[in-house]
Every structure is written in C-alpha cells, then in structure tokens.
Design an enzyme around this catalytic site. Structure first.
Site, PDB file in Angstrom:
ATOM      1  CD  GLU A 143      34.032   6.827   1.710  1.00 46.32           C
ATOM      2  OE1 GLU A 143      33.019   6.136   1.471  1.00 46.32           O
ATOM      3  OE2 GLU A 143      35.177   6.484   1.368  1.00 46.32           O
ATOM      4  CG  ASP A 268      -3.276  -5.010  -3.012  1.00 50.38           C
ATOM      5  OD1 ASP A 268      -4.029  -5.931  -2.671  1.00 50.38           O
ATOM      6  OD2 ASP A 268      -2.656  -4.287  -2.199  1.00 50.38           O
ATOM      7  CG  HIS A 399       0.059  -1.557  -0.651  1.00 49.16           C
ATOM      8  ND1 HIS A 399      -0.813  -2.199   0.186  1.00 49.16           N
ATOM      9  CD2 HIS A 399       0.713  -0.636   0.123  1.00 49.16           C
ATOM     10  CE1 HIS A 399      -0.715  -1.683   1.412  1.00 49.16           C
ATOM     11  NE2 HIS A 399       0.211  -0.735   1.392  1.00 49.16           N
ATOM     12  CG  ASP A 402       0.264  -8.244  -1.691  1.00 52.47           C
ATOM     13  OD1 ASP A 402       1.089  -9.180  -1.627  1.00 52.47           O
ATOM     14  OD2 ASP A 402      -0.285  -7.758  -0.686  1.00 52.47           O
TER      15      ASP A 402
END
Length: 419
Positions: A143, A268, A399, A402
């Site tokens: 787990e 960007d 970023h 974009d």
C-alpha cells in the site's frame, strides 16, 4: 517455471506476472513497482517471490532476510503477515518455517533467515532494524500510497539496504483516484533500475477469484464505469477536478516521432521564478490526439540562449507560436533565425484553446516532457468555499500548458474546428 517441493509456480502465480518472475531470477532490476486494480494478485505474487527467493538463496549458501513494511503497524497481521503465511503454505514449505506474533516474523528453520514485519510511524526508526546474520535483501512496501512520500521511502531504503551486493525491493499499491497523488507520479517517472508492472483481475484465472468477484466487477462496470475503471482496472480516473481527463501516458519512441507530419510548436516567455517554456507537439487529426514530442526551457534563460537551444535541436523547421504579451522577445527570436510569431489570441481564446485540448487525447511520455507531464496531471480546477468546482481555469504552474495552447492556436482557433 521453477518448482519447490513439487509445487508448480504456475498454480500460484498468475500469467501476467511470469515476465516479472523471470526478471527477478535473472537479477535484471533492483526495484519492482507493482500496481493495479482489485483482485490482480500482485500481493500474492510478491509474497511468493520473497519466500521462494530466500529459500533459493539458502540453497546457494546466501543468508538473506526480508523486511515488510506498512505505514500503520496494526494493519500488518491481517494483510502482509497472513499473505506471507499463505505463500509459505502454497509453496509446500509450512514445515520449514516457524512463525510468531511477538515479534511478528517468520523464521526459515534450516538457516535462521527471517522475514520481519514493521509499521512505519517514523522512517528514522528503521535504523534500529538489525539482523544478527546476513543482510536484508528483500524489502516490500505494501500500500505504497499510504506512506508520506518518496522521501520517506528513500530514508527507509538508505537505512536497510546495506551489506549486500544484490537487493530486491517491492512496492505495491492500488493507484489512488487522483493522478497527482505522489505514488501515481512516482511510477510514471522512468528509472532504468526499476521494473514497473500494471495488472488487473482480467489476467487472473477466473477460478482463483470466484464467480461472486467477477459478478461484482461486471455489475459495477455496467452501472458506474468510472468507479469500475478505478477500483478494478487500477486507473487513476481523477476526482472530477482535473482539467485534462483524456490522457495517454506511455513511451514515445524515436521511430514513432519520425512518422508525424503535422508539427506544432509553442513558446511561453518568463525569467524567474516563471520559466521560459517551449513545447513541440504533433497532431493526429483522424484520432484527435495531441502527442507531446519534446520540451525546452527553464529559469533565467536569455532569449538568445533560448533561440540557440531551439536551433541546436533543429526545431527551427516549423513556426513557433508565442505569447502575444512579449513582442520584444518575439523580435529577439526572429533576429536569431527562429520563425517566431504571435499566437492567435482573441477575446475568449484562452477558454477556447483549453476546451479544444480537453476534447482531445494528450499523449505524454514523462521521460521526454517531464515538466509538461507534471503540469498537466496536477492541473485541477479550484473549489469555492462550498466545495463546488470553479469553472474558470487557474493561473499558475501552467507554463508548458500555455506553450501548448499557443502551439495549437492556429488549428484550434480556425473557423470550423470546433472544440
């Protein structure tokens, strides 16, 4: 398959795990990350491999031990402890092992090798785990997502993995529903020393699971496909707040990249703390898939250096669509020989390009575009004070997202290309 005491491993290991078994025997990897849905038998497989591996080591004169961890100590007895008892019994070796609950352990009578079980309240407590003879070759974190994070796991490994030349570390879990959960992110980060294996109940012999298990799975599939995919197929389907749901996370080969012809690029601009972000992608219109091919960028990179990075990769072969609020930077890239131009931006275009991407499958290889991968899987709608999803798209840590929006803007904003 190998046998012990005339027991056929094919009777206790599901076919899906045969490649993992052989990989362990051949010593190909150190880390074995096994994840998947309910009923996949991954925990059964791991318990068999640990018990069998220790007995095979003994035959070679190696004194190896194992330690099994769960985050909470009081969950050990009814889970991994009982699972290990099952493996010893199925291997026909019950007379060769002794068991105790205080301390919680199994001891291999011919050699004194031990399998011990510990809860992990604090990772630093693992420094007290010692063995009087041999070393801990086998570790099992059951787990995995219950632990605090990969830093906690590393602390344990640094404390326990000592004194031997070969180690086998298992991590097993059912993927949490959120893609941004650290365990889901971890198994998608490529590592050469790790064998990642995803499994589900559909690869397990029906008679092992029983008719009721299959009926329950099929009922959920028919009534709640999202829950079925999460619980039984082990898919991180999201909490409903993920902006991008249609994701295909897989390896993208060099040969595959050579087949793409529709290439789009976006840029960007930033400096620090916001980075400059470049993305190169392909679009497959008949499948409505956007394939991320490469990314460049980082903080405190001058425009001239960004242009050089693009040219060094040969990525001045297609137009580069850039954020419109940096006209001077676009001119800098053009002066350096990059075919840079302003992205197509109109009132409402941010929302529209997001929606256009949301309607397409985004194919991502975390090894090729790790920063875009991280942004995309962690990008979620914000909630208001009542816990309701805010429809707008959050601004920040986006970023390379974009850059991707700018890249596809000529296509997304073309009249007739509906989102």
């Amino acid at each position: 398959m190998e046998q012990t005491n005339a027991v056929k491993l094919t009777d206790i290991i599901a076919p899906a795990f045969y490649p993992v078994h052989w990989d362990i025997l051949d010593g190909e990897h150190t880390y074995y990350d096994l994840y998947g849905g309910r009923g996949s038998t991954k925990s059964s497989f791991i318990s068999v491999e640990i018990v069998l591996g220790m007995m095979m080591d003994a035959e070679r004169g190696e004194h190896t031990n194992a330690v099994v961890f769960r985050k909470v100590g009081n969950t050990l007895r009814e889970s991994v402890y009982e699972q290990t008892a099952w493996a010893i019994d199925e291997l026909g070796a019950i007379d060769m092992w002794t068991s105790s609950l205080s301390p919680m352990q199994f001891v291999y009578k011919p050699t004194g090798q031990k399998i011990i079980f510990r809860g992990l309240d604090k990772a630093k407590k693992t420094k007290s785990i010692k063995t009087s003879r041999g070393y801990f070759k086998y570790l099992w974190f059951e787990e995995l997502d219950e632990f605090a994070g990969i830093e906690e796991i590393r602390t344990v490994q640094q404390s326990v993995l000592r004194g031997g030349s070969k180690f086998v570390v298992f991590k097993s879990f059912n993927p949490p529903i959120s893609r941004s959960n650290w365990a889901n992110v971890y198994v998608n980060e490529p590592r050469e020393d790790s064998f990642r294996h995803k499994s589900d109940y559909t690869s397990v012999p029906v008679e092992w699971l029983g008719e009721q298990f299959i009926n329950d799975a099929e009922h959920l599939k028919a009534t709640n496909d999202r829950a079925y995919r999460h619980e039984y197929l082990g898919e991180p389907v999201g909490l409903g707040t993920n902006v991008f749901d249609l994701l295909e996370i897989r390896e993208i080969t060099d040969e595959e990249i050579q087949t793409y012809q529709s290439i789009y690029q976006g840029q960007d601009f930033g400096w620090w703390p916001d980075p400059k972000a470049f993305i190169r992608a392909a679009y497959v219109p008949n499948k409505e898939k956007v394939v991320l091919l490469d990314e460049l960028g980082g903080c405190k990179i001058r425009n001239s250096e960004m242009a050089r990075m693009i040219q060094d990769k040969g990525y001045d072969d297609y137009a580069l669509m850039c954020g419109v609020d940096e006209q001077e930077s676009i001119v800098d890239l053009r002066d350096a020989g990059i075919p840079a131009r302003s992205a197509i931006v109109t009132p409402g275009s941010r929302k529209y390009t997001f929606e256009w991407l949301q309607c397409r499958t985004i194919v991502i290889d975390p090894a090729r575009t790790p920063r875009a991968y991280k942004e995309i899987i962690e990008y979620e709608h914000e909630l208001d004070s009542n816990g309701e999803v805010i429809a707008d798209y959050p601004d920040g840590n986006d970023h390379w997202i974009d850059a991707l929006r700018y890249a596809i803007s000529p296509m997304a904003m073309r009249r007739g290309h509906s989102a």
